[in-house]
Motif scaffolding. Structure first.
Motif, PDB file in Angstrom:
ATOM      1  N   HIS A 179      54.985  27.939  37.431  1.00  0.00           N
ATOM      2  CA  HIS A 179      54.636  28.170  36.026  1.00  0.00           C
ATOM      3  C   HIS A 179      53.122  28.192  35.818  1.00  0.00           C
ATOM      4  CE1 HIS A 179      58.777  26.643  34.366  1.00  0.00           C
ATOM      5  NE2 HIS A 179      58.882  27.663  35.193  1.00  0.00           N
ATOM      6  N   ARG A 180      52.373  28.330  36.919  1.00  0.00           N
ATOM      7  CA  ARG A 180      50.906  28.350  36.834  1.00  0.00           C
ATOM      8  C   ARG A 180      50.367  29.735  37.170  1.00  0.00           C
ATOM      9  NH1 ARG A 180      49.767  23.347  40.776  1.00  0.00           N
ATOM     10  NH2 ARG A 180      51.130  21.772  39.832  1.00  0.00           N
ATOM     11  N   ALA A 181      50.969  30.760  36.622  1.00  0.00           N
ATOM     12  CA  ALA A 181      50.447  32.116  36.813  1.00  0.00           C
ATOM     13  C   ALA A 181      49.255  32.322  35.881  1.00  0.00           C
ATOM     14  CB  ALA A 181      51.535  33.144  36.535  1.00  0.00           C
ATOM     15  N   ILE A 182      48.359  33.211  36.243  1.00  0.00           N
ATOM     16  CA  ILE A 182      47.166  33.476  35.440  1.00  0.00           C
ATOM     17  C   ILE A 182      47.343  34.788  34.694  1.00  0.00           C
ATOM     18  CG2 ILE A 182      45.905  34.676  37.287  1.00  0.00           C
ATOM     19  CD1 ILE A 182      43.371  33.199  36.261  1.00  0.00           C
ATOM     20  N   THR A 183      46.935  34.841  33.447  1.00  0.00           N
ATOM     21  CA  THR A 183      47.114  36.052  32.651  1.00  0.00           C
ATOM     22  C   THR A 183      45.949  37.015  32.865  1.00  0.00           C
ATOM     23  OG1 THR A 183      45.945  35.240  30.686  1.00  0.00           O
ATOM     24  CG2 THR A 183      48.288  34.664  30.892  1.00  0.00           C
ATOM     25  N   LEU A 184      46.193  38.269  32.523  1.00  0.00           N
ATOM     26  CA  LEU A 184      45.136  39.270  32.617  1.00  0.00           C
ATOM     27  C   LEU A 184      43.963  38.897  31.724  1.00  0.00           C
ATOM     28  CD1 LEU A 184      43.973  41.965  33.517  1.00  0.00           C
ATOM     29  CD2 LEU A 184      45.365  43.090  31.770  1.00  0.00           C
ATOM     30  N   LEU A 185      44.250  38.366  30.547  1.00  0.00           N
ATOM     31  CA  LEU A 185      43.189  37.950  29.631  1.00  0.00           C
ATOM     32  C   LEU A 185      42.326  36.860  30.263  1.00  0.00           C
ATOM     33  CD1 LEU A 185      42.042  38.314  26.773  1.00  0.00           C
ATOM     34  CD2 LEU A 185      43.612  36.532  25.989  1.00  0.00           C
ATOM     35  N   GLN A 186      42.941  35.917  30.949  1.00  0.00           N
ATOM     36  CA  GLN A 186      42.185  34.845  31.601  1.00  0.00           C
ATOM     37  C   GLN A 186      41.379  35.371  32.784  1.00  0.00           C
ATOM     38  OE1 GLN A 186      45.577  32.373  32.288  1.00  0.00           O
ATOM     39  NE2 GLN A 186      45.288  31.158  30.418  1.00  0.00           N
ATOM     40  N   LEU A 187      41.910  36.366  33.485  1.00  0.00           N
ATOM     41  CA  LEU A 187      41.141  36.993  34.569  1.00  0.00           C
ATOM     42  C   LEU A 187      39.906  37.699  34.013  1.00  0.00           C
ATOM     43  CD1 LEU A 187      43.964  38.468  36.839  1.00  0.00           C
ATOM     44  CD2 LEU A 187      42.353  36.660  37.442  1.00  0.00           C
ATOM     45  N   ARG A 188      40.051  38.311  32.863  1.00  0.00           N
ATOM     46  CA  ARG A 188      38.894  38.972  32.240  1.00  0.00           C
ATOM     47  C   ARG A 188      37.850  37.947  31.811  1.00  0.00           C
ATOM     48  NH1 ARG A 188      42.572  43.243  28.722  1.00  0.00           N
ATOM     49  NH2 ARG A 188      42.552  44.952  30.275  1.00  0.00           N
ATOM     50  N   ASP A 189      38.303  36.806  31.313  1.00  0.00           N
ATOM     51  CA  ASP A 189      37.366  35.737  30.955  1.00  0.00           C
ATOM     52  C   ASP A 189      36.625  35.236  32.200  1.00  0.00           C
ATOM     53  OD1 ASP A 189      38.063  35.878  28.301  1.00  0.00           O
ATOM     54  OD2 ASP A 189      39.485  34.199  28.394  1.00  0.00           O
ATOM     55  N   LEU A 190      37.340  35.143  33.309  1.00  0.00           N
ATOM     56  CA  LEU A 190      36.717  34.726  34.561  1.00  0.00           C
ATOM     57  C   LEU A 190      35.666  35.739  34.999  1.00  0.00           C
ATOM     58  CD1 LEU A 190      36.552  32.844  37.022  1.00  0.00           C
ATOM     59  CD2 LEU A 190      38.461  34.122  38.022  1.00  0.00           C
ATOM     60  N   ARG A 191      35.985  37.004  34.845  1.00  0.00           N
ATOM     61  CA  ARG A 191      35.008  38.042  35.190  1.00  0.00           C
ATOM     62  C   ARG A 191      33.762  37.927  34.309  1.00  0.00           C
ATOM     63  NH1 ARG A 191      37.313  43.913  34.832  1.00  0.00           N
ATOM     64  NH2 ARG A 191      37.492  43.294  32.639  1.00  0.00           N
ATOM     65  N   SER A 192      33.950  37.666  33.039  1.00  0.00           N
ATOM     66  CA  SER A 192      32.797  37.498  32.142  1.00  0.00           C
ATOM     67  C   SER A 192      31.943  36.315  32.573  1.00  0.00           C
ATOM     68  CB  SER A 192      33.286  37.302  30.702  1.00  0.00           C
ATOM     69  OG  SER A 192      33.972  38.451  30.245  1.00  0.00           O
ATOM     70  N   PHE A 193      32.591  35.234  33.003  1.00  0.00           N
ATOM     71  CA  PHE A 193      31.845  34.062  33.478  1.00  0.00           C
ATOM     72  C   PHE A 193      30.999  34.432  34.693  1.00  0.00           C
ATOM     73  CE2 PHE A 193      31.539  30.558  36.485  1.00  0.00           C
ATOM     74  CZ  PHE A 193      30.939  29.573  35.715  1.00  0.00           C
ATOM     75  N   ILE A 194      31.589  35.169  35.632  1.00  0.00           N
ATOM     76  CA  ILE A 194      30.847  35.577  36.835  1.00  0.00           C
ATOM     77  C   ILE A 194      29.647  36.426  36.447  1.00  0.00           C
ATOM     78  CG2 ILE A 194      30.986  36.969  38.938  1.00  0.00           C
ATOM     79  CD1 ILE A 194      33.953  36.143  39.116  1.00  0.00           C
ATOM     80  N   GLU A 195      29.846  37.356  35.543  1.00  0.00           N
ATOM     81  CA  GLU A 195      28.764  38.254  35.155  1.00  0.00           C
ATOM     82  C   GLU A 195      27.641  37.516  34.432  1.00  0.00           C
ATOM     83  OE1 GLU A 195      31.003  41.126  32.965  1.00  0.00           O
ATOM     84  OE2 GLU A 195      31.438  42.367  34.744  1.00  0.00           O
TER      85      GLU A 195
END
Length: 584
Positions: A179-195
């Motif tokens: 039940h710990r899958a990551i959503t596309l929205l959360q992946l996009r937030d992670l990308r923003s953090f990296i940038e």
């Protein structure tokens, strides 16, 4: 700063020890009440039980141990002592006298790492975990900047400089790892953090590959950052204070697995996210769709709990059983075909296909040579299905740019030769494959020495090769590639040897009569379901012959034929062929 001799520091420390023992302290630091741990409570705290605190303590010592001799010079210790003394909460009943005496007695004026660890453990006992961690964080950056400003490559550098506050300040604990899958929205937030960590040129300021595989500090670029490095710089340190998984840090509810992602950690993280974005777009999925990804779902601080000893009961297996489908993400070298955990995930896909009534989808994504993401889908998407028979043409056009060379490794997959970072993982995975076929074999019999050259490995290899061959087949026909047994892409051999494959879906293909006849001759007898798109056919006779040939090789219970841009004048031959398929 004023310099003190070792004796003077020891005297001051001893005086503070006396004051602390008599309760002479201000009691509060920074306007906050500090509860000092004493007696039996203090004995409960051990560095061994608090890895986050142990890491911070070790990092402080590593900074002042400039010669890596596991002992700090007197002058280095003086500087660190001033910082520690300035930051130490007044209410703490621990002082520098203990570590100073240990240093003078054991190392001629130097402070050994052993003595330092004992001293810091007293601090952990005195302050408690949260206050001690905060104290170390305050000391770390100041100490490091005193010794190695600007170029420090200390072991736990990420824990010092990066603000992870955007991910949340308290985790939402999720018991079931599936039940710990990551959503596309959360992946996009992670990308923003990296940038946000990058300079104008995309370089991650101050980041470097700490595994030693890449040279020099500051060499990491956001477009090349892989998951090994992301876990090192973000996932592990961001979750360290809470000892939880990354998804638990960023989620506020259970996020059940919808898609299981199989991939190699060495691919660029941003490429991975782009593949997931394209997948969601093509499959018409919302941004809240949850993709199970091991690095984000597993607790990196206690992997043993999530992985367990039996791969068939691991977090990977539990998540895949729940999934609607699998997204296999390939890097330019198709590395997942040579990595043990990836091969295991692909085998689990086969197991799930056999055990569940509904078909488990297998989509394949990559970033092509033109730097654009590409996707092969298992069957038609919803929009393509709504377009009727023309949906097969839409699928073929969408997938035309997928690099077929990636499938060469898939056609020659050898699960027994696949590599794993931990040798024990490889042993356990191979053992679980054998045991799945032979349940009478006990796990402990295979733990140390899996059966070499077992027939089950070959069966898995052949079925997986058949699946990858079906994905590559339409494009191979379109581009006229050599798919013969001795060609660069021996797809026909892969079909013929895929004993055990039950489902086959082929996109829209403009067959010649010879190509259609060759296909019918190699389809495995285990096949029960076939979906085939045919375009440009002018007569049904070859199709009728094809169908009749199938009755000689397989007992199909499901057949889906989609014709587009055809010029049929009759359907007699097709009808007669279908009439002979009694299993439909």
């Amino acid at each position: 700063a004023q310099k003190y001799s070792m004796a003077e520091i020891s005297q001051v420390a001893d005086a503070e020890d006396q004051g602390a023992r008599h309760g002479d302290h201000d009691g509060a630091a920074g306007g906050r009440d500090e509860q000092v741990q004493t007696g039996e409570e203090a004995q409960k705290y051990s560095m061994a039980d608090h890895p986050y605190c142990r890491n911070l303590s070790d990092e402080l010592f590593a900074i002042i141990d400039t010669e890596s001799l596991e002992s700090a010079r007197e002058n280095n210790f003086r500087i660190a002592a001033e910082i520690v003394e300035a930051r130490r909460p007044p209410g703490a009943s621990w002082a520098l006298g203990d570590v100073m005496r240990a240093g003078e007695q054991r190392s001629s004026g130097k402070i050994t790492q052993e003595a330092w660890a004992a001293f810091m453990e007293l601090g952990l006992a005195a302050l408690g975990e949260a206050a001690f961690a905060e104290f170390c964080q305050l000391c770390l950056k100041e100490t490091r900047d005193k010794f190695r400003p600007g170029s420090a490559q200390s072991k736990f550098h990420p824990w010092i400089d990066i603000d992870f506050g955007c991910f949340g300040d308290s985790p939402f604990l999720i018991d079931k790892v599936e039940h710990r899958a990551i959503t596309l929205l959360q992946l996009r937030d992670l990308r923003s953090f990296i940038e946000r960590q990058c300079c104008a040129k995309g370089v991650l300021t101050g980041w470097w590959d700490r595994s030693g595989r890449e040279p020099g500090p500051g060499c990491l670029h956001k477009d090349k950052l892989n998951l090994y490095q992301l876990v090192d710089w973000v996932v592990f340190p961001a979750t360290a204070p809470f000892q939880c998984s990354f998804v638990e840090l960023i989620a506020r509810q259970d996020q059940k697995t919808m898609w299981f992602v199989s991939h190699w950690w060495g691919e660029p993280v941003l490429d991975f996210i782009r593949c997931v974005e394209l997948h969601a777009k093509v499959r018409d999925l919302p941004s809240t769709e949850a993709y199970w990804t091991c690095a984000y779902a597993n607790n990196q601080h206690s992997l043993g709990e999530d992985l367990g000893c039996d791969p068939l009961d691991s977090s990977f297996a539990r998540a895949l059983v729940m999934a609607t489908g699998v997204l296999l993400v390939l890097d330019p070298e198709a590395t997942p075909f040579t990595r043990m955990w990836c091969c295991f995930e692909q085998w689990l896909t086969l197991v799930a296909m056999e055990r569940r009534p509904e078909h488990l989808l297998l989509d394949i994504g990559t970033v092509g040579e033109d730097n654009r993401p590409c996707l092969l889908t298992d069957g038609l998407t919803k929009r393509e299905e709504q377009n009727g028979a023309n949906g097969f043409n839409d699928k073929s056009a969408r997938e035309a740019l997928f690099p077929t060379r990636l499938f060469q490794k898939g056609l020659f997959i050898d699960i027994e030769k696949a590599e794993a970072s931990k040798p024990l993982d490889r042993i356990r995975i191979l053992s679980s494959i054998v045991q799945y076929e032979n349940p009478q074999i006990r796990p402990n019999e295979l733990k140390e020495c899996p059966i070499k050259g077992h027939s089950k490995y070959r069966k898995v290899n052949k079925v997986l090769a058949g699946i990858f061959a079906s994905a590559a087949y339409p494009m191979a026909i379109l581009y006229g590639l050599d798919i013969s047994d001795h060609g660069n892409l021996p797809i026909l051999r892969a079909f013929r040897e895929a004993q055990g494959m039950t489902h086959l879906k082929l996109g829209s293909v403009c067959f010649s009569d010879a190509e259609l006849q060759a296909l019918a001759a190699v389809l495995p007898p285990s096949l029960t379901s076939l979906s085939l798109g045919l375009s440009g056919a002018q007569s049904t006779k070859p199709i009728g012959d094809f169908v009749r040939d199938l009755t000689q090789r397989a007992f199909l219970t499901s057949l889906d034929l989609a014709f587009t841009m055809t010029g049929f004048t009759d359907v007699d031959e097709l009808g007669r062929g279908l009439g002979e398929m009694t299993g439909l």
